[in-house]
Design an enzyme around this catalytic site. Sequence first.
Site, PDB file in Angstrom:
ATOM      1  CB  ALA A 123      40.747  49.211  30.873  1.00 46.96           C
ATOM      2  CE  LYS A 124      43.665  41.758  29.335  1.00 45.21           C
ATOM      3  NZ  LYS A 124      45.043  42.114  29.374  1.00 45.21           N
TER       4      LYS A 124
END
Length: 435
Positions: A123-124
């Site tokens: 994720a980011k």
Amino acid sequence: MPYNKDLYTTGYYKEPGPKLDQESPFESMLERFRMAADILNLDEGMFQYLASPVKQVIVSIPVIMDSGNIEVFEGYRVIHDNVLGPSKGGIRYSPDVTLEEVKALAAWMTWKCAVVNVPFGGAKGAVRCDPKSLSHSELERVTRRYTANMLGVFGPDRDIPAPDMNTNEQVMAWIMDTYSMNSQRTETAVVTGKPIILGGSKGRKEATGRGVVTTILAALSKLGKMPNKVTVAVQGFGNVGSISAQLMYEQGARVVAISDVSGGYFNKKGIDIPAALEYTDNGKKSLEGFSGAESISNEELLKLECDVLIPAAREDQINRHNAEQIKAKIIAEGANGPVTFNADKILENKGIMIIPDILANAGGVTVSYFEWVQDRQGYFWTEERVNRRLNRMMRNAFDNIYQVSDEYKITLRQAAYVYAINRVATTLKMRGIYA
Ligand code: NAD
């Protein structure tokens, strides 16, 4: 049926479209993903699945500024994949960050976690703001409101943020506190990269550099070289570069060059790294004016005759313009994306071994995983235990990737992508597609 690139219209690969700029780190990563999918002969459905993020959230973040005016920021969180476990990835604050960039960085995290066998997806997150223009309390309000808007996304079993560009331990502490206030209990495991006093892990700060050096030592042993007989050049003397330089120095290697934004420092007899560390511990954290070495440019550093080159500053440093002049035998990518896609082929033809970023700098996410484990256990490890387990995981990861590269006769970079994609795809096949 193998995937057909021309039919592919969703996710990251919008074709037909403009030709990718293969010098950009994100597009380089996407090209490498595509190449590994080819090697694995991935079928089209699986390719589409892995190329599409599972969730993209955009939120508005209204904040009352110190002036009393309301300002509205935009925040993102992209979960690329959560097949291997809860998703993991940093949050960056930057005035020009885009959703496309966050999507690419989220995918990068999926492959990095899979390479080191950490049970996390990728994720980011990001907030489009200029942290330099915000006061401390404005930064806190931005962080808390971003977290409040992401309460349905974040969670120790769902999605676990960490620091990235322009965010730090303090920002993580605010996220942890905001999440905890809303769940009415202290939830330390919701973020990693926290201060040790709030449930952070010993050894986290040094973890990335330590992991870089573990992979270098593994590579040297494959090439039959002793660490105390090699020369090393390090670009970037921040967290990753300075720890890598120090640990190579402790191994008896001759660190002939180091650098930072102020320029490069070269001494063919070897730089006294503890002295350089002491010098940069001067408040301004800069090597500027460091004696005991002659001045060179950052570009010259990259082209030095040496056994090991550690680019640990920023992306896109070794590209089609300078790749031909690189003389190192091993490049260990401390930074993310320091070698472009176009440079890969040139370096491969020169016989240079590249330890790719998703392997070399994965020590950081590995100790983040240890932090999450310790928080969930409520039992904290000694630094010695953290380092021992980190070394073991990084060494195993290197050996796995090396074996894949040997089996398919491909570079370590291609092998790392093949290994990671295969791991996620195999897990997905076992889990099946929920209908
Ligand atoms: P940092 O800010 O602590 O250090 C960066 C260093 O690079 C500084 O010494 C800076 O002066 C130098 N630098 C910047 N631009 C330069 C240039 N053009 N030429 C030479 N030196 C330059 O950052 P860091 O945490 O050490 O991160 C470095 C790289 O490693 C980044 O690509 C980051 O994404 C990556 N990385 C960091 C971690 C981590 O745990 N810190 C984990 C994985 C990857």
